[in-house]
Every structure is written in structure tokens, then in C-alpha cells.
Write an enzyme that holds these catalytic residues in place. Structure first.
Site, PDB file in Angstrom:
ATOM      1  N   THR A   1      67.824  12.880 -50.191  1.00 51.19           N
ATOM      2  CA  THR A   1      69.093  12.511 -49.565  1.00 51.19           C
ATOM      3  C   THR A   1      70.245  13.038 -50.402  1.00 51.19           C
ATOM      4  OG1 THR A   1      68.049  10.478 -48.793  1.00 51.19           O
ATOM      5  CG2 THR A   1      70.440  10.575 -48.681  1.00 51.19           C
ATOM      6  N   VAL A   2      71.334  13.434 -49.710  1.00 45.97           N
ATOM      7  CA  VAL A   2      72.546  13.898 -50.375  1.00 45.97           C
ATOM      8  C   VAL A   2      73.639  12.862 -50.132  1.00 45.97           C
ATOM      9  CG1 VAL A   2      74.259  15.731 -50.563  1.00 45.97           C
ATOM     10  CG2 VAL A   2      71.881  16.310 -50.067  1.00 45.97           C
TER      11      VAL A   2
ATOM     12  N   MET B   1      63.086  16.495 -48.417  1.00 42.45           N
ATOM     13  CA  MET B   1      63.124  16.551 -49.874  1.00 42.45           C
ATOM     14  C   MET B   1      64.038  15.492 -50.476  1.00 42.45           C
ATOM     15  SD  MET B   1      61.072  18.931 -50.943  1.00 42.45           S
ATOM     16  CE  MET B   1      61.649  19.335 -52.575  1.00 42.45           C
TER      17      MET B   1
ATOM     18  N   ASP C   1      64.517  29.964 -48.897  1.00 43.95           N
ATOM     19  CA  ASP C   1      64.717  29.040 -47.773  1.00 43.95           C
ATOM     20  C   ASP C   1      66.130  29.181 -47.207  1.00 43.95           C
ATOM     21  OD1 ASP C   1      63.793  27.139 -45.967  1.00 43.95           O
ATOM     22  OD2 ASP C   1      64.499  25.447 -47.162  1.00 43.95           O
TER      23      ASP C   1
ATOM     24  N   LYS D   1      72.478  14.770 -55.195  1.00 42.35           N
ATOM     25  CA  LYS D   1      71.267  15.012 -54.435  1.00 42.35           C
ATOM     26  C   LYS D   1      70.150  14.153 -55.023  1.00 42.35           C
ATOM     27  CE  LYS D   1      68.101  18.671 -52.970  1.00 42.35           C
ATOM     28  NZ  LYS D   1      67.813  20.120 -53.024  1.00 42.35           N
TER      29      LYS D   1
END
Length: 376
Positions: free
Chosen positions: A28-29, A26, A144, A44
Site C-alpha cells: 500500500t502507498v 505488493m 514492469d 510505500k
């Protein structure tokens, strides 16, 4: 939005990227420096690889991320990551989320170094349960829950993050038909079947996370996503070997029927006992109030009953018989009017008899007294 030239990359003219912390499907942080407030934050960057060339997917993902920001803003809890700001460049761009920086790494990093003890896992589970309860109170399901989405503070306290695929009740579904939202090996059976899930589905995921934490392995993970989903649907979860007193709690969560799983209050109590944070004592039902004793009227009998036997006064005996009535012959006639001479004549014999008797008694007493005195 990006910075200039070859210098540090600055997002929105304010957030300077300093270190890549991790990434996945989903996005990159990043670790970044807030140039306005002079503090470190986490950014994020939401940019899934599969959606790069699909404008509809971009718009759908943007809507999902905006929903994540709003959902997180509604939940104020120490075990839920705090969101500070959202950077949105328009309908055809990917947004950025500005969040608090949690510097202790992820739970997955911790488990890569070895299993947790049952007590450690119980404390972890209790904190994550509190975060889920706070989210559920706002109608938000995480969907999740897994070790990679749990960050750790330096003191070890967990922080639940990545609500990007959370389902907000009564909101429009943003996922494409047939797509899988969540991690297959932590997904509850009802969600694999395509049902909405509900809070009980998050509790299944929490139970699976605790299982992995104490066992160091996933009991249903297979060689492919399809095989893993089939195992979640049809295979029984083997009882953990290293969970100790946590085993029964974990197994109570990993049952296929959602209604058979314990509620959050019961689960918190059981986790607290294993963690040593609550007394390990069975619940005692509240004692019913004792009914008021009825008032007893005070009587002679009740007073007598309250006195010890040795101090009781015997009840009075039968009444003394009245002296016998005089013979009618000795009675004076009842007066019926004024006395006459004839009346006195009629009673005179009786009076003379009484006087004679009295004289005899007195004479006898005198003779007895004289005889008694003479003897002395």
C-alpha cells in the site's frame, strides 16, 4: 514502528499517515507528513498478502525492497521518483520506503478518462524513455513499465516509479523459481520465455504502454494470465488505428526479436519529431571535408592562361634572319700578327674599290639634290 493508541498512525516516530493513495499485490502507498521536515511525502508499505506466513518470502521481499531503495538512489533524473529514506525493522519485518510525493495521479488514472493524442503520447514516451536510459546507464532494468507505475506531476510530466522488481545486472536473483515478475500484458516476449531481457525488454513495455495510451485498449490482453502470455509469445500485434504518425514507432518496438527494435537514440529522435520538439527532417550525413587543392607552380604558361584572351600579348614571332655574310672576296683577312707593307699592298685594291663606290654614291646624291633644288 507504529504510533500510539487511537491517534494518527506514525511510522518510525516521524511519518504520520494521512491518506491512503493506492495499493496492490505488493502493498500500500500512503500520503504522510514528515514531522521532522514539515513536508508531505509518500510512504510505500511493502506487505504482499501471499508472503504473510512465509519467513523465507519475508526475507526475500525485504532484500528486494532494499535493493529498490539502493537502485533508486543511484538514479538522479527528473522523470524517476526520488527516494528520501528507508525504514528497516530487521530481517523478519517488512520495510517502508519514503519517497517524494507526486500529486497528479497515475497514468492509469489519466487513461481511464480517455485516450491520448499521438502528440501527447509522444511527449510522454520521450520523458519515460529518458528515465529508462538513466536507469539503464546504472545497469538497472525496470521490468514492469506500465501505466500504473507512471505517476504524473501537476503539470503532466511523468515520473517512473516502482523499481521494486527491477533487475540489477550482476546481482543475485531474488525471485522464486517459476514465479512471474512483472505484468504479463506489458512483458516482453523474451522475458516470458525466461530470458534476462535487457534494456530492449523495457523498450517493448514502453511501446505497449504507448499503444494503450493512443488506442485505449490492450491488443494482447486475454481472459486469463496464461492466455495473455501465449498471445505475447505467438500473436502479432495489430497496427493501431488512432496512433497517426506514432503508429510506425510503436510497431517498431513491438517486434519479437529484441535486436530488431530501435535503439534509444533513434527512438528519442522519432518521438521528438512526432511531439513537435524536433524538426521533421531527414538526417543529413556530415559533408566530408573538401581536400586541399594541390599547389600549382607559377610559370609563364600558367600566367598566360590566367589572362583573358582579349588581353593576351601575342608571343614573339620567329627571330629576324641574320644578315648574309659578306662574300669572302670583300672580307679583310683576319689579323694574325703585326701588319707589314706587303699586307697593305695586298688590300689596297679593295680599299680603292670601296672609296670609288663611296665617291659615286656621294656624287649621285649631290647631283640629285641640285636638280631637286633647281626645280623649286
Amino acid at each position: 514502528m507504529n504510533g500510539n493508541g487511537g491517534g494518527p498512525r506514525v511510522i518510525d516516530g516521524r511519518f504520520e499517515l494521512t491518506q491512503r493513495l493506492g495499493g496492490g499485490g505488493m502493498g500500500t502507498v500512503w500520503r504522510a507528513r514528515d514531522l521532522a521536515l514539515h513536508r508531505d511525502v509518500a510512504l510505500k508499505e511493502v506487505r504482499p498478502q501471499a508472503a504473510d506466513e512465509d519467513p523465507d518470502a519475508v526475507r526475500t521481499l525485504r532484500a528486494r525492497v532494499l535493493r529498490e531503495a539502493r537502485a533508486l538512489a543511484r538514479v538522479d533524473h527528473p522523470n524517476v521518483v526520488t527516494i528520501h529514506h528507508i525504514i528497516d525493522g530487521g530481517s523478519d519485518t517488512y520495510p517502508w520506503l519514503v519517497m517524494e510525493l507526486v500529486t497528479g495521479g497515475s497514468l492509469q488514472d489519466r487513461l481511464d478518462r480517455g485516450r491520448m493524442t499521438p502528440v501527447e503520447a509522444a511527449r510522454l514516451g520521450r520523458d519515460l524513455l529518458a528515465a529508462l536510459v538513466a536507469a539503464h546507464a546504472h545497469g538497472i532494468e525496470h521490468r514492469d513499465v506500465k501505466p500504473a507505475n507512471v505517476l504524473l506531476r501537476p503539470d503532466g510530466r511523468p515520473v517512473l516509479t516502482d523499481f521494486g522488481i527491477a533487475a540489477v545486472q550482476e546481482s543475485t536473483r531474488l525471485t522464486a523459481t517459476g514465479s512471474v515478475i512483472g505484468s504479463p500484458d506489458y512483458m516482453a516476449p523474451e522475458r516470458v520465455r525466461g530470458l534476462s531481457g535487457g534494456p530492449a525488454a523495457d523498450l517493448w513495455s514502453l511501446g505497449m504502454l504507448l499503444y494503450v495510451a493512443v488506442e485505449g485498449r490492450h491488443p494482447l490482453r486475454r481472459n486469463s494470465t496464461l492466455a495473455t502470455l501465449a498471445a505475447v509469445l505467438y500473436d502479432e500485434v495489430p497496427k493501431p488505428r488512432y496512433a497517426g504518425p506514432l503508429a510506425d514507432i510503436v510497431m517498431s518496438l513491438l517486434v519479437h526479436e529484441p535486436q530488431a527494435r530501435p535503439d534509444a537514440r533513434t527512438l528519442d529522435r522519432e518521438l521528438g519529431r512526432v511531439a513537435g520538439e524536433l524538426k521533421d527532417e531527414p538526417d543529413e550525413p556530415d559533408e566530408p571535408d573538401e581536400p586541399d587543392e594541390p599547389e600549382v607552380p607559377v610559370t609563364a604558361e600558367s600566367v598566360q592562361d590566367a589572362i583573358p584572351t582579349s588581353f593576351r600579348i601575342a608571343p614573339p614571332g620567329p627571330a629576324e634572319p641574320e644578315p648574309a655574310a659578306l662574300d669572302p672576296e670583300w672580307r679583310l683577312p683576319a689579323p694574325t700578327g703585326p701588319r707589314t707593307w706587303q699586307d697593305w699592298v695586298d688590300v689596297m685594291p679593295r680599299i680603292i674599290s670601296w672609296v670609288a663606290i663611296v665617291a659615286v654614291v656621294v656624287a649621285g646624291a649631290v647631283i640629285f639634290y641640285d636638280a631637286f633644288s633647281w626645280s623649286w
